[in-house]
Design an enzyme around this catalytic site. Structure first.
Site, PDB file in Angstrom:
ATOM      1  N   ASP A  73      32.271  35.973  33.850  1.00 27.04           N
ATOM      2  CA  ASP A  73      31.812  37.205  34.187  1.00 27.04           C
ATOM      3  C   ASP A  73      32.232  37.094  35.739  1.00 27.04           C
ATOM      4  O   ASP A  73      32.244  36.262  36.490  1.00 27.04           O
ATOM      5  CB  ASP A  73      30.128  37.257  34.162  1.00 27.04           C
ATOM      6  N   PHE A 156      43.619  44.795  38.243  1.00 24.77           N
ATOM      7  CA  PHE A 156      42.577  45.921  37.756  1.00 24.77           C
ATOM      8  C   PHE A 156      41.474  45.760  38.764  1.00 24.77           C
ATOM      9  O   PHE A 156      41.536  45.121  39.510  1.00 24.77           O
ATOM     10  CB  PHE A 156      42.319  45.903  36.254  1.00 24.77           C
ATOM     11  N   GLY A 157      40.551  46.591  38.442  1.00 24.48           N
ATOM     12  CA  GLY A 157      39.242  46.673  39.184  1.00 24.48           C
ATOM     13  C   GLY A 157      39.439  46.964  40.577  1.00 24.48           C
ATOM     14  O   GLY A 157      40.303  48.035  40.983  1.00 24.48           O
ATOM     15  N   LYS A 179      48.718  35.725  41.611  1.00 23.20           N
ATOM     16  CA  LYS A 179      47.366  35.986  41.474  1.00 23.20           C
ATOM     17  C   LYS A 179      46.764  35.012  40.813  1.00 23.20           C
ATOM     18  O   LYS A 179      45.758  34.292  41.155  1.00 23.20           O
ATOM     19  CB  LYS A 179      47.331  37.113  40.826  1.00 23.20           C
ATOM     20  N   HIS A 184      39.984  34.144  41.840  1.00 23.78           N
ATOM     21  CA  HIS A 184      38.738  33.592  41.378  1.00 23.78           C
ATOM     22  C   HIS A 184      38.619  33.078  40.067  1.00 23.78           C
ATOM     23  O   HIS A 184      38.025  32.065  39.788  1.00 23.78           O
ATOM     24  CB  HIS A 184      37.576  34.623  41.747  1.00 23.78           C
TER      25      HIS A 184
END
Length: 199
Positions: A73, A156-157, A179, A184
């Protein structure tokens, strides 16, 4: 060949985890996604933290399939918004997964925030549940600042407005490999590698 399930239908997340597993040389492990196993009822994300949501998803997937299951998540925590959107990142605008609407709302909320106070962090909690054996939850963070206009088409996001600390480009302008090395999610998933190597 051991199979492990990534409890996600997000093709980009699946490719990212497969790249990390390959880069770490775990040749005997096959990562599959939810679209590659029989469907089962997926519980809604109702946890108050990234860790709670990741662990709940991994537990569900492991219980329903009997396979080792990985779930994550993730979202963005904005300093000027006291850590929000946080676990609500994907549905910040009210509709789940509407990246453009989420970005527009966040940019609007930060309109009057000066550049020096636009710090943020991408956060990812990742969980690995090995049925009857173990549950591991890890966390990765990627600090940076939020710019005022979208740049880049990768990712994305919130990637198009996030400039990682020490970088001049947004995470949407980075290559997939760049990336993976910094993100994260990459940081969290790499913490699971020693456990995946033992599967």
């Amino acid at each position: 060949m051991t199979r492990a399930l990534l409890a996600s239908r997000n093709a980009k997340k699946l490719r990212e985890l497969r790249r990390i597993v390959a880069a770490e040389g775990i040749a005997r492990l096959e990562i599959v996604g939810l679209d590659e196993v029989p469907a089962f009822p997926e519980a809604p994300e109702t946890g108050a933290t990234f860790e709670e949501n990741a662990l709940a998803k991994a537990r569900d997937a492991a219980r329903e399939t009997g396979m080792p299951a990985i779930a994550d998540d993730s979202g963005i925590a904005v300093d000027a918004l006291n850590g929000m959107p946080g676990v609500l990142s994907a549905r910040w605008s009210g509709k789940h997964g509407d990246d453009d609407a989420n970005l527009d709302l966040l940019l609007g909320q930060l309109g009057d925030v000066p550049d020096e106070r636009r710090g943020a962090a991408f956060v990812c909690a990742a969980a690995l549940v090995i049925p009857g054996v173990d549950e591991i939850v890890v966390r990765g963070e990627w600090r940076g600042t939020l710019i005022r206009e979208r740049r880049g088409t990768g990712g994305f996001g919130y990637d198009p407005i996030f400039v990682p600390a020490g970088s001049a480009i947004t995470s949407a302008e980075m290559s997939a490999e760049e990336k993976d090395a910094e993100s994260h999610r990459g940081r969290a998933l790499r913490q699971l590698v020693p456990h995946l190597q033992r599967l």
